[in-house]
Design an enzyme around this catalytic site. Sequence first.
Site, short mmCIF file in Angstrom:
data_model
loop_
_atom_site.label_atom_id
_atom_site.label_comp_id
_atom_site.label_asym_id
_atom_site.label_seq_id
_atom_site.Cartn_x
_atom_site.Cartn_y
_atom_site.Cartn_z
N HIS A 7 0.19 4.13 -3.40
CA HIS A 7 1.47 4.27 -4.09
C HIS A 7 1.98 2.94 -4.60
O HIS A 7 1.52 1.88 -4.18
CB HIS A 7 2.54 4.94 -3.21
CG HIS A 7 2.88 4.18 -1.94
ND1 HIS A 7 2.28 4.44 -0.74
CD2 HIS A 7 3.78 3.20 -1.70
CE1 HIS A 7 2.79 3.63 0.19
NE2 HIS A 7 3.70 2.86 -0.38
N HIS A 79 6.60 -3.09 -3.93
CA HIS A 79 5.25 -3.37 -3.40
C HIS A 79 4.24 -2.35 -3.94
O HIS A 79 4.61 -1.31 -4.47
CB HIS A 79 5.24 -3.39 -1.86
CG HIS A 79 5.54 -2.09 -1.18
ND1 HIS A 79 6.80 -1.73 -0.75
CD2 HIS A 79 4.74 -1.04 -0.85
CE1 HIS A 79 6.75 -0.55 -0.16
NE2 HIS A 79 5.52 -0.09 -0.22
N GLU A 130 1.02 -3.63 0.66
CA GLU A 130 0.96 -2.80 1.86
C GLU A 130 -0.46 -2.27 1.96
O GLU A 130 -1.06 -1.86 0.95
CB GLU A 130 1.95 -1.63 1.73
CG GLU A 130 1.95 -0.68 2.92
CD GLU A 130 2.95 0.48 2.77
OE1 GLU A 130 3.42 0.73 1.64
OE2 GLU A 130 3.24 1.13 3.79
#
Length: 134
Positions: A7, A79, A130
């Site tokens: 994502h 992010h 991440e």
Amino acid sequence: MLGRLNHVAIAVPDLAAATATYRDTLGAKVTEPQALPEHGVTVVFIDTGNTKIELLEPLGENSPIAAFLDKNPSGGMHHVCYEVDDILAARDRLKAAGARVLGDGNPKIGAHGKPVLFLHPKDFCGTLVELEQA
Ligand code: CO
């Protein structure tokens, strides 16, 4: 080591308004808001078929996205999240290469019930990264 893009996260000051923008203006399918107190955020996910967008709103006192929203009051890209097969092996490899892992260096359980880690943006082209165990 690096797998698919899981994502892209966008920090927003008003989750209900951002969700409405994606749902009503962009015609996207959105999830119900999910509070993640351990991460200091409430999240909504939008499935775009090949990946997801994660809308993040601060939750509680010391939210990790509060400072970001102070600098970007209308919101902004926060992010990117990449999948890895083995998060501990990925962490050890990155640390050996000199990359900084945020927090205490141990994975936390993320929004999908899977272990996640964050890497320092200065080590990755100015972008907070991440990692999520697939
Ligand atoms: Co994320």
